[in-house]
Enzyme design. Sequence first.
Site, short mmCIF file in Angstrom:
data_model
loop_
_atom_site.label_atom_id
_atom_site.label_comp_id
_atom_site.label_asym_id
_atom_site.label_seq_id
_atom_site.Cartn_x
_atom_site.Cartn_y
_atom_site.Cartn_z
N LYS A 1 0.84 -1.19 0.00
CA LYS A 1 0.00 0.00 0.00
C LYS A 1 0.88 1.25 0.00
O LYS A 1 0.68 2.17 -0.80
CB LYS A 1 -0.90 -0.02 1.24
CG LYS A 1 -2.05 0.94 1.21
CD LYS A 1 -2.84 0.90 2.52
CE LYS A 1 -3.66 -0.37 2.67
NZ LYS A 1 -4.20 -0.52 4.03
N ARG B 1 -2.79 3.68 8.56
CA ARG B 1 -3.17 2.48 7.80
C ARG B 1 -2.06 1.44 7.78
O ARG B 1 -0.90 1.77 7.59
CB ARG B 1 -3.49 2.86 6.35
CG ARG B 1 -4.32 4.11 6.19
CD ARG B 1 -4.45 4.53 4.74
NE ARG B 1 -5.20 3.58 3.94
CZ ARG B 1 -5.35 3.67 2.62
NH1 ARG B 1 -4.77 4.66 1.95
NH2 ARG B 1 -6.04 2.77 1.97
N GLY C 1 -7.88 -7.04 4.93
CA GLY C 1 -8.63 -7.04 6.17
C GLY C 1 -7.97 -7.75 7.34
O GLY C 1 -8.56 -7.87 8.40
N MET D 1 -5.18 -6.88 8.91
CA MET D 1 -4.56 -5.97 9.88
C MET D 1 -5.43 -4.73 10.02
O MET D 1 -6.47 -4.62 9.41
CB MET D 1 -3.15 -5.64 9.44
CG MET D 1 -2.24 -6.86 9.53
SD MET D 1 -0.58 -6.51 9.02
CE MET D 1 -0.82 -5.99 7.36
N ARG E 1 -3.56 -1.64 -6.09
CA ARG E 1 -2.72 -2.85 -6.07
C ARG E 1 -3.13 -3.68 -7.27
O ARG E 1 -4.18 -3.46 -7.86
CB ARG E 1 -2.92 -3.63 -4.78
CG ARG E 1 -4.35 -4.08 -4.56
CD ARG E 1 -4.52 -4.79 -3.24
NE ARG E 1 -5.93 -5.02 -2.98
CZ ARG E 1 -6.51 -4.95 -1.79
NH1 ARG E 1 -5.79 -4.65 -0.73
NH2 ARG E 1 -7.77 -5.19 -1.64
N HIS F 1 -16.13 -8.29 1.70
CA HIS F 1 -15.11 -9.23 2.20
C HIS F 1 -15.31 -10.63 1.63
O HIS F 1 -14.38 -11.25 1.11
CB HIS F 1 -15.17 -9.25 3.73
CG HIS F 1 -14.23 -10.23 4.35
ND1 HIS F 1 -14.63 -11.47 4.77
CD2 HIS F 1 -12.91 -10.15 4.59
CE1 HIS F 1 -13.59 -12.12 5.25
NE2 HIS F 1 -12.53 -11.35 5.17
N SER G 1 11.79 -43.29 -17.12
CA SER G 1 10.60 -42.57 -16.69
C SER G 1 10.59 -42.60 -15.16
O SER G 1 10.49 -43.65 -14.55
CB SER G 1 9.38 -43.28 -17.28
OG SER G 1 8.20 -42.88 -16.65
N ASN H 1 6.63 -41.10 -7.08
CA ASN H 1 5.87 -41.47 -5.87
C ASN H 1 6.63 -42.54 -5.11
O ASN H 1 6.92 -42.39 -3.92
CB ASN H 1 4.47 -41.99 -6.23
CG ASN H 1 3.61 -40.92 -6.88
OD1 ASN H 1 4.00 -39.76 -6.94
ND2 ASN H 1 2.45 -41.30 -7.37
N CYS I 1 6.72 -39.35 -14.32
CA CYS I 1 5.29 -39.67 -14.37
C CYS I 1 4.68 -39.75 -12.98
O CYS I 1 3.54 -40.17 -12.82
CB CYS I 1 5.05 -40.96 -15.14
SG CYS I 1 5.74 -42.39 -14.33
N TYR J 1 10.12 -34.52 -20.86
CA TYR J 1 8.69 -34.29 -20.67
C TYR J 1 8.29 -34.52 -19.22
O TYR J 1 9.03 -35.16 -18.46
CB TYR J 1 7.86 -35.20 -21.59
CG TYR J 1 7.93 -36.66 -21.22
CD1 TYR J 1 7.02 -37.20 -20.31
CD2 TYR J 1 8.90 -37.50 -21.76
CE1 TYR J 1 7.09 -38.54 -19.95
CE2 TYR J 1 8.97 -38.84 -21.40
CZ TYR J 1 8.06 -39.36 -20.50
OH TYR J 1 8.12 -40.67 -20.13
P1 ADP Z 1 -7.52 -2.14 4.25
O1 ADP Z 1 -6.12 -2.50 3.98
O2 ADP Z 1 -8.20 -3.04 5.23
O3 ADP Z 1 -8.30 -1.91 2.99
P2 ADP Z 1 -7.21 0.68 4.41
O4 ADP Z 1 -5.99 1.21 5.04
O5 ADP Z 1 -7.19 0.65 2.93
O6 ADP Z 1 -7.51 -0.74 5.01
O7 ADP Z 1 -8.41 1.57 4.93
C1 ADP Z 1 -9.72 1.16 5.16
C2 ADP Z 1 -10.69 2.11 4.46
O8 ADP Z 1 -10.47 3.45 4.86
C3 ADP Z 1 -10.53 2.08 2.96
O9 ADP Z 1 -11.81 2.13 2.38
C4 ADP Z 1 -9.80 3.36 2.67
O10 ADP Z 1 -10.08 3.87 1.40
C5 ADP Z 1 -10.28 4.29 3.76
N1 ADP Z 1 -9.27 5.28 4.05
C6 ADP Z 1 -8.02 5.06 4.48
N2 ADP Z 1 -7.32 6.21 4.61
C7 ADP Z 1 -8.17 7.20 4.25
C8 ADP Z 1 -8.03 8.61 4.15
N3 ADP Z 1 -6.90 9.21 4.43
N4 ADP Z 1 -9.10 9.31 3.75
C9 ADP Z 1 -10.25 8.69 3.46
N5 ADP Z 1 -10.45 7.37 3.53
C10 ADP Z 1 -9.41 6.61 3.92
MG MG Z 2 -7.72 -0.85 1.50
#
Ligand code: ADP
Ligand code: MG
Length: 925
Positions: A28, A99, A108, A110, A345, A462, A814, A818, A882, A902
């Site tokens: 990120k 973040r 999700g 962390m 990403r 999710h 061959s 296993n 094989c 092969y």
């Molecule tokens: P995750 O890795 O679980 O997606 P994020 O760090 O991306 O967590 O953040 C969770 C949510 O908060 C995401 O929808 C993200 O866009 C939003 N968010 C994070 N930072 C900001 C920010 N500076 N302003 C507005 N929204 C934010």
């Molecule tokens: Mg995110």
Amino acid sequence: MSVATGTKKHVFAFTEGDGKNKKLLGGKGSNLCEMTQIGLNVPPGFVISTVACLEYLDSPSRELPAGIMDEVRAHMRKLETQTGKGFGDAKNPLLVSVRSGSALSMPGMMDTILNLGLNATTLEGVIAQTGDRRFGYDAYRRFIQLFGKVAQGVPDERFDQQLEAVKQQVGVTEDVALSADDLREISERFLQVVAETTGRSFPADPFAQLELAIKAVFNSWMGKRAVDYRKQFNITPDMANGTAVNIQTMVFGNRGEDSATGVAFTRNPGTGENKLFGEYLVNAQGEDVVAGIRTPKPIDWMTAEMPQLATELAELRDKLETHYHEVQDFEFTIERGRLFCLQTRNGKMNATAMVHTSVEMEREGLIDKQEALLRIQPESLEQMLFPRLDPEVRAEPVAQGLPASPGAASGIAVFDADRAEQMGKELGHKVILVREETKPEDIHGFFAAQGILTSRGGKTSHAAVVARGMGKPCVAGAEGISVDVERREAQVGASSFCEGDVITIDGSTGKVYLGEIPTVEPDFTQELDQILEWADEVARLQVWANADLPDDARRAVRYGAVGIGLARTERMFNAVDRLPIVIEMIMAETPEERQAALDRLLPLQRADFKELFQVMAPNPVTIRLLDPPIHEFLPDERQLERDLEALRSLSETMRGVTVLEGAIGLIQAPDKHRAEINRVRRVVDPILVEAAIAKKEAMLHKVRVLYETNPMLGHRGVRLGISFPEIYRMQIRAILEAAADCAKAGIRIQPRIKVPQVCTQEELLWVKDYVDEIHEEIKQRDGRPVDFQFGTMIEVVRACMEAGSLAEVAEFFSFGTNDLTQAAFSFSREDAENKFLPLYSQSGILQNNPFEVLDIKGVGKLMELAVEWGKEIRPDMHVGICGEHGGHPDSIGFCHRIGLDYVSCSAPRVPVARLAAAHAALLAG
Ligand code: ADP
Ligand code: MG
Ligand code: MG
């Protein structure tokens, strides 16, 4: 800059961080840097490195590395200058998000905290500035809850209870219906919750908040969720180690009707279609979309609702793809008409979408063929061979949700992740996990389930994201279903289903059905063909298949196999019409008797082989002579004993019937009884019963004679062929005659005879004698030779050591990896996998199960030596593998490196192997 003496730089502004250094800055963080540097509109911020995280986690009392907070303060000052706001300022407060983000995306797993910097004073500033009390309190209560949960360990339910209480009090069901005063009351209650739970008041000082938040995010790297996730996906420290922390200026998607937040893929991650795909919510903050609290709108609607922004979003999409040369999964927020990009990403897509986008992006000139091949994980192609619902079956769906992850699955409904694990993993049932919405803590339920069904949330919820990543079918947001977890039951309109009832979901259409619906094999798409064609162009290794029966072979050909590396003749022996003859052959007491049975088997085997040759023509078919110990074709001892017991008691009964008949006169019973007794006797003929007893007794005797303590190391393979030459001779004759027949019919084929379990040259020579003799006879008969090869399986350690001398006789090798793995480790596979291998891999004694992932250091070394020594004697020696490993991408890479010709694997693995063979060639350079 305050780089204290001797300390490293730990903090990087988005404007300076290295966008390529995901290990240091997290995925990120590095992408936020990169996006900033290519001029996209990213809210300003900075990244604290993963190195700082590791130092922090390593420190005895969990102290932040020295000087870090000074660096953070310096960067905060820069942020203040950049935004013209002040952190903690009463009039114009700067708010930030804190973040998480490691080198690999762990959605999700962390924590992230939003709106940090709010307290009673700054809140007033926000309200004064925006003129929006409701907004201010909404941001405040969100912050208290997130901070309380993440940084102070307050359980979410305590907040949710208060939220629900206020909602009930004022009589609303949706968060959006809450007024400014309601939200103020909620904030106050939340502060109370924190004070009561932690025994301390909520920290008001923004820098104190910031420091706690940074530590909390670092800690979440070692949180249970994250640790489990890494274990499950084999994420090792060299792939991702520690989380970075991103501190970023807040932007608000909840500032009214001209604000919004959303997530989008630059292309459709389910189909690969070249069209922006995603969802957004007007007047909401980012986490609302992901959490599935409100069902968001499809991105298409934006064109009508916010046309200007729809255009800007389309531009953002193009810039992202042109820059990254890869489909992107990105987060955006619109604050009062201004579009910000908050994250990007590489998009996680299912295999169909990966293949589709590879072909299309290559055509668009965005990537070249090599990139098109390399971006697809070979393993993932197996998904494309997933079953779909049988289109012939007409069934009425009971509910319709969103098609969130393709494929169809049936299973029993379960309503929570623990039950899913219990029923699925422990009891071995197929289960469908049914939830209102899923959360990261449900992850173990996903692993145990065949498919996921949720009643709320969108295609980026999710449930949808995780299921797609795992390649499991998912139907999300099936709003017609109401889930009652307590009662383990779900209502769908007039009907309902309970835990244990079978349901079927179709993740490609979003439909849900009661009961089980049959599935059918999927077809190869043209695009997959295209990719695999490109793969074949660059691969050096050929891909063959293990196929015993003509139908398997046909499927293998459809999947692109160019030979059969292993056809096991025992499968043919087991067919219902053959088994009695095979048993007769085994039971024979003299060579003549045995020959008589074999004479009946010969035409059957010849026909089998002919069909295989024809299906594969003009490609090679390698037939392995009989391998398993022959007692495997007999029933087991206990079964025979039970049969005999039953037959004997039947025989006794029949004796009783005879006695009864004699007694009829004595007891002066009416004559009609005599007729009935005779009927019974005609139905159960005592002579027949005695014959059956005799046969079963003979079989039992044979089973006992053939008994072996350790059959896998016993009388099998070539040893069998030497002690019962008639069996191998029959098979060799069947192969050569079938080949001669094909040649006569003008069909070009390449038959190969393969001898199993060989450990000495003499064994091979012994069998070669049979071959030469029978070949000579056919040559005399037909006036021309049969074109074939004679070779050996290499599956015994001694065969590897003797590879040179075996190569004097064998035209091909061959590897049967296993058995070779069992032999190299002295592990019996079944016992190992059931007893100690799980412990061995858990405790790190072995990295992998060597029966699944080829053990390169040991078994691989043996293979390497055998290839080298074999080729010294016979430089044009053709070599393949094989064992099951032949379909495993890592093992395929190794086979490429040691110069095999092969790999041969089961038909469904053939596409995987073709792509893996291409990867092997490309990566070897
Ligand atoms: P995750 O890795 O679980 O997606 P994020 O760090 O991306 O967590 O953040 C969770 C949510 O908060 C995401 O929808 C993200 O866009 C939003 N968010 C994070 N930072 C900001 C920010 N500076 N302003 C507005 N929204 C934010
Ligand atoms: Mg995110
Ligand atoms: Mg074997």
